[in-house]
Design a protein around this motif. Structure first.
Motif, PDB file in Angstrom:
ATOM      1  N   GLU A   5       0.834  -1.205   0.000  1.00 55.99           N
ATOM      2  CA  GLU A   5       0.000   0.000   0.000  1.00 55.99           C
ATOM      3  C   GLU A   5       0.868   1.255   0.000  1.00 55.99           C
ATOM      4  OE1 GLU A   5      -3.642   2.096   2.501  1.00 55.99           O
ATOM      5  OE2 GLU A   5      -2.422   0.570   3.491  1.00 55.99           O
ATOM      6  N   TYR A   6       1.912   1.254   0.820  1.00 49.82           N
ATOM      7  CA  TYR A   6       2.803   2.416   0.889  1.00 49.82           C
ATOM      8  C   TYR A   6       3.479   2.640  -0.464  1.00 49.82           C
ATOM      9  CZ  TYR A   6       6.015   5.814   2.893  1.00 49.82           C
ATOM     10  OH  TYR A   6       6.697   6.973   3.175  1.00 49.82           O
ATOM     11  N   VAL A   7       3.987   1.587  -1.060  1.00 56.56           N
ATOM     12  CA  VAL A   7       4.630   1.683  -2.367  1.00 56.56           C
ATOM     13  C   VAL A   7       3.661   2.267  -3.391  1.00 56.56           C
ATOM     14  CG1 VAL A   7       5.599   0.349  -4.296  1.00 56.56           C
ATOM     15  CG2 VAL A   7       6.284  -0.175  -1.939  1.00 56.56           C
ATOM     16  N   GLU A   8       2.457   1.737  -3.436  1.00 56.95           N
ATOM     17  CA  GLU A   8       1.461   2.219  -4.402  1.00 56.95           C
ATOM     18  C   GLU A   8       1.137   3.691  -4.189  1.00 56.95           C
ATOM     19  OE1 GLU A   8      -1.942  -0.366  -4.325  1.00 56.95           O
ATOM     20  OE2 GLU A   8      -0.750  -2.106  -4.919  1.00 56.95           O
ATOM     21  N   ARG A   9       1.037   4.106  -2.942  1.00 52.86           N
ATOM     22  CA  ARG A   9       0.704   5.512  -2.658  1.00 52.86           C
ATOM     23  C   ARG A   9       1.853   6.447  -3.012  1.00 52.86           C
ATOM     24  NH1 ARG A   9      -3.326   6.280   2.168  1.00 52.86           N
ATOM     25  NH2 ARG A   9      -4.617   4.463   1.883  1.00 52.86           N
ATOM     26  N   VAL A  10       3.080   6.039  -2.719  1.00 56.22           N
ATOM     27  CA  VAL A  10       4.230   6.862  -3.121  1.00 56.22           C
ATOM     28  C   VAL A  10       4.220   7.046  -4.631  1.00 56.22           C
ATOM     29  CG1 VAL A  10       6.752   6.918  -3.356  1.00 56.22           C
ATOM     30  CG2 VAL A  10       5.727   6.306  -1.152  1.00 56.22           C
ATOM     31  N   LEU A  11       4.104   5.959  -5.349  1.00 58.13           N
ATOM     32  CA  LEU A  11       4.144   6.035  -6.810  1.00 58.13           C
ATOM     33  C   LEU A  11       2.971   6.845  -7.366  1.00 58.13           C
ATOM     34  CD1 LEU A  11       5.307   2.406  -7.637  1.00 58.13           C
ATOM     35  CD2 LEU A  11       6.703   4.475  -7.401  1.00 58.13           C
ATOM     36  N   ALA A  12       1.804   6.705  -6.756  1.00 57.87           N
ATOM     37  CA  ALA A  12       0.638   7.482  -7.204  1.00 57.87           C
ATOM     38  C   ALA A  12       0.858   8.976  -6.986  1.00 57.87           C
ATOM     39  CB  ALA A  12      -0.619   7.012  -6.476  1.00 57.87           C
ATOM     40  N   LEU A  13       1.452   9.346  -5.865  1.00 57.76           N
ATOM     41  CA  LEU A  13       1.735  10.766  -5.624  1.00 57.76           C
ATOM     42  C   LEU A  13       2.762  11.291  -6.620  1.00 57.76           C
ATOM     43  CD1 LEU A  13       1.798  11.210  -1.751  1.00 57.76           C
ATOM     44  CD2 LEU A  13       0.248  12.285  -3.376  1.00 57.76           C
ATOM     45  N   VAL A  14       3.800  10.521  -6.876  1.00 55.99           N
ATOM     46  CA  VAL A  14       4.827  10.954  -7.834  1.00 55.99           C
ATOM     47  C   VAL A  14       4.203  11.159  -9.215  1.00 55.99           C
ATOM     48  CG1 VAL A  14       6.978  10.295  -8.992  1.00 55.99           C
ATOM     49  CG2 VAL A  14       6.716   9.923  -6.528  1.00 55.99           C
ATOM     50  N   GLU A  15       3.286  10.308  -9.593  1.00 54.48           N
ATOM     51  CA  GLU A  15       2.620  10.461 -10.892  1.00 54.48           C
ATOM     52  C   GLU A  15       1.801  11.748 -10.976  1.00 54.48           C
ATOM     53  OE1 GLU A  15       0.580   6.688 -11.132  1.00 54.48           O
ATOM     54  OE2 GLU A  15       2.105   5.939 -12.530  1.00 54.48           O
ATOM     55  N   GLN A  16       1.395  12.307  -9.837  1.00 55.37           N
ATOM     56  CA  GLN A  16       0.607  13.546  -9.825  1.00 55.37           C
ATOM     57  C   GLN A  16       1.453  14.802  -9.984  1.00 55.37           C
ATOM     58  OE1 GLN A  16      -2.193  14.067  -6.620  1.00 55.37           O
ATOM     59  NE2 GLN A  16      -2.528  11.874  -6.453  1.00 55.37           N
ATOM     60  N   ILE A  17       2.760  14.703  -9.782  1.00 56.85           N
ATOM     61  CA  ILE A  17       3.615  15.888  -9.868  1.00 56.85           C
ATOM     62  C   ILE A  17       3.605  16.376 -11.322  1.00 56.85           C
ATOM     63  CG2 ILE A  17       5.909  16.863  -9.509  1.00 56.85           C
ATOM     64  CD1 ILE A  17       6.419  14.485  -7.550  1.00 56.85           C
ATOM     65  N   PRO A  18       3.199  17.609 -11.551  1.00 62.00           N
ATOM     66  CA  PRO A  18       3.103  18.116 -12.930  1.00 62.00           C
ATOM     67  C   PRO A  18       4.479  18.289 -13.576  1.00 62.00           C
ATOM     68  CG  PRO A  18       1.871  19.514 -11.388  1.00 62.00           C
ATOM     69  CD  PRO A  18       2.694  18.574 -10.572  1.00 62.00           C
ATOM     70  N   PRO A  19       4.540  18.193 -14.898  1.00 65.48           N
ATOM     71  CA  PRO A  19       5.797  18.483 -15.593  1.00 65.48           C
ATOM     72  C   PRO A  19       6.302  19.881 -15.236  1.00 65.48           C
ATOM     73  CG  PRO A  19       4.208  17.521 -17.100  1.00 65.48           C
ATOM     74  CD  PRO A  19       3.473  17.814 -15.814  1.00 65.48           C
ATOM     75  N   LEU A  27       8.474  15.833   1.633  1.00 62.87           N
ATOM     76  CA  LEU A  27       7.085  16.276   1.447  1.00 62.87           C
ATOM     77  C   LEU A  27       6.164  15.103   1.125  1.00 62.87           C
ATOM     78  CD1 LEU A  27       7.674  19.579  -0.552  1.00 62.87           C
ATOM     79  CD2 LEU A  27       6.782  19.371   1.781  1.00 62.87           C
ATOM     80  N   ILE A  28       6.650  14.182   0.323  1.00 63.04           N
ATOM     81  CA  ILE A  28       5.839  12.999   0.003  1.00 63.04           C
ATOM     82  C   ILE A  28       5.647  12.150   1.255  1.00 63.04           C
ATOM     83  CG2 ILE A  28       5.824  10.831  -1.303  1.00 63.04           C
ATOM     84  CD1 ILE A  28       7.114  12.483  -3.611  1.00 63.04           C
ATOM     85  N   ALA A  29       6.713  11.982   2.018  1.00 60.43           N
ATOM     86  CA  ALA A  29       6.594  11.220   3.269  1.00 60.43           C
ATOM     87  C   ALA A  29       5.595  11.871   4.212  1.00 60.43           C
ATOM     88  CB  ALA A  29       7.966  11.111   3.935  1.00 60.43           C
ATOM     89  N   GLU A  30       5.643  13.192   4.321  1.00 62.98           N
ATOM     90  CA  GLU A  30       4.718  13.903   5.215  1.00 62.98           C
ATOM     91  C   GLU A  30       3.263  13.707   4.780  1.00 62.98           C
ATOM     92  OE1 GLU A  30       3.530  16.103   8.487  1.00 62.98           O
ATOM     93  OE2 GLU A  30       5.493  15.272   8.029  1.00 62.98           O
ATOM     94  N   ALA A  31       3.007  13.776   3.489  1.00 64.84           N
ATOM     95  CA  ALA A  31       1.641  13.569   2.994  1.00 64.84           C
ATOM     96  C   ALA A  31       1.149  12.174   3.340  1.00 64.84           C
ATOM     97  CB  ALA A  31       1.593  13.793   1.489  1.00 64.84           C
ATOM     98  N   LEU A  32       2.008  11.182   3.195  1.00 62.98           N
ATOM     99  CA  LEU A  32       1.600   9.812   3.493  1.00 62.98           C
ATOM    100  C   LEU A  32       1.525   9.558   4.991  1.00 62.98           C
ATOM    101  CD1 LEU A  32       3.489   7.955   0.667  1.00 62.98           C
ATOM    102  CD2 LEU A  32       1.074   8.554   0.793  1.00 62.98           C
ATOM    103  N   ARG A  33       2.321  10.255   5.749  1.00 62.99           N
ATOM    104  CA  ARG A  33       2.261  10.117   7.212  1.00 62.99           C
ATOM    105  C   ARG A  33       0.896  10.563   7.718  1.00 62.99           C
ATOM    106  NH1 ARG A  33       6.487  13.257   8.666  1.00 62.99           N
ATOM    107  NH2 ARG A  33       7.876  11.716   7.774  1.00 62.99           N
ATOM    108  N   LEU A 100       3.391  20.794  -3.805  1.00 57.43           N
ATOM    109  CA  LEU A 100       3.049  20.254  -2.494  1.00 57.43           C
ATOM    110  C   LEU A 100       1.994  19.170  -2.636  1.00 57.43           C
ATOM    111  CD1 LEU A 100       2.839  23.627  -0.545  1.00 57.43           C
ATOM    112  CD2 LEU A 100       4.757  22.004  -0.606  1.00 57.43           C
ATOM    113  N   PRO A 101       2.322  17.960  -2.206  1.00 57.79           N
ATOM    114  CA  PRO A 101       1.315  16.900  -2.265  1.00 57.79           C
ATOM    115  C   PRO A 101       0.176  17.195  -1.308  1.00 57.79           C
ATOM    116  CG  PRO A 101       3.384  16.073  -1.337  1.00 57.79           C
ATOM    117  CD  PRO A 101       3.588  17.517  -1.653  1.00 57.79           C
TER     118      PRO A 101
END
Length: 111
Positions: A5-19, A27-33, A100-101
Motif C-alpha cells: 500500500e505504501y509503495v502504491e501511494r508513493v508512486l501514485a503521488l509521484v505520478e501527480q507531480i506536474p511536468p 514532502l511525500i513522506a509527510e503527505a503519506l504520514r 506540495l502533495p
C-alpha cells in the motif's frame, strides 16, 4: 520494507507531480504520514529506488533540490525538456518549482 500500500501511494503521488515541478522525499513522506501514519524520507527514497522506474522519478528531489549524482545527466535532460526552474548549480530551484502533495487523506490516491 515498505508495504505494498505504501509503495502504491508513493508512486501514485509521484505520478501527480506536474511536468516542470518537483516535490521532495520529505514532502511525500509527510503527505503519506497524514494518511497512513508511518514512513519518512528514507522510506520514500527506498520505494523510488526499487519501484520508481515507471514514474517520473526525476520530479522527486532532496530538500536542497539535488538528486543523487548517478541520476544527474538523465534528470537534467528531463528538467530542460519540461522547463523545470534550475539554479546556476544545476540543482532544481525548489522555491520556484515545488509541488506540495495533498495532506488531506481523502485526496491522497488509494484512500
Amino acid at each position: 520494507m515498505a508495504s505494498e500500500e505504501y509503495v502504491e501511494r508513493v508512486l501514485a503521488l509521484v505520478e501527480q507531480i506536474p511536468p516542470g515541478r518537483v516535490s521532495t522525499y520529505g514532502l511525500i513522506a509527510e503527505a503519506l504520514r497524514h494518511s497512513l501514519g508511518s514512513g519518512g524520507p528514507r522510506q520514500v527514497g527506498a520505494v523510488m529506488a526499487l519501484h520508481g522506474g515507471g514514474v517520473p522519478w526525476w520530479r522527486v528531489v532532496r530538500a536542497d533540490g539535488t538528486l543523487p549524482d548517478s541520476h544527474g545527466p538523465e534528470a537534467r535532460q528531463a528538467y530542460l525538456g519540461e522547463g523545470t526552474p534550475l539554479r546556476r548549480s544545476g540543482a532544481v530551484d525548489i522555491e520556484a518549482a515545488v509541488w506540495l502533495p495533498p495532506l488531506d487523506p481523502a485526496t491522497v490516491p488509494g484512500t
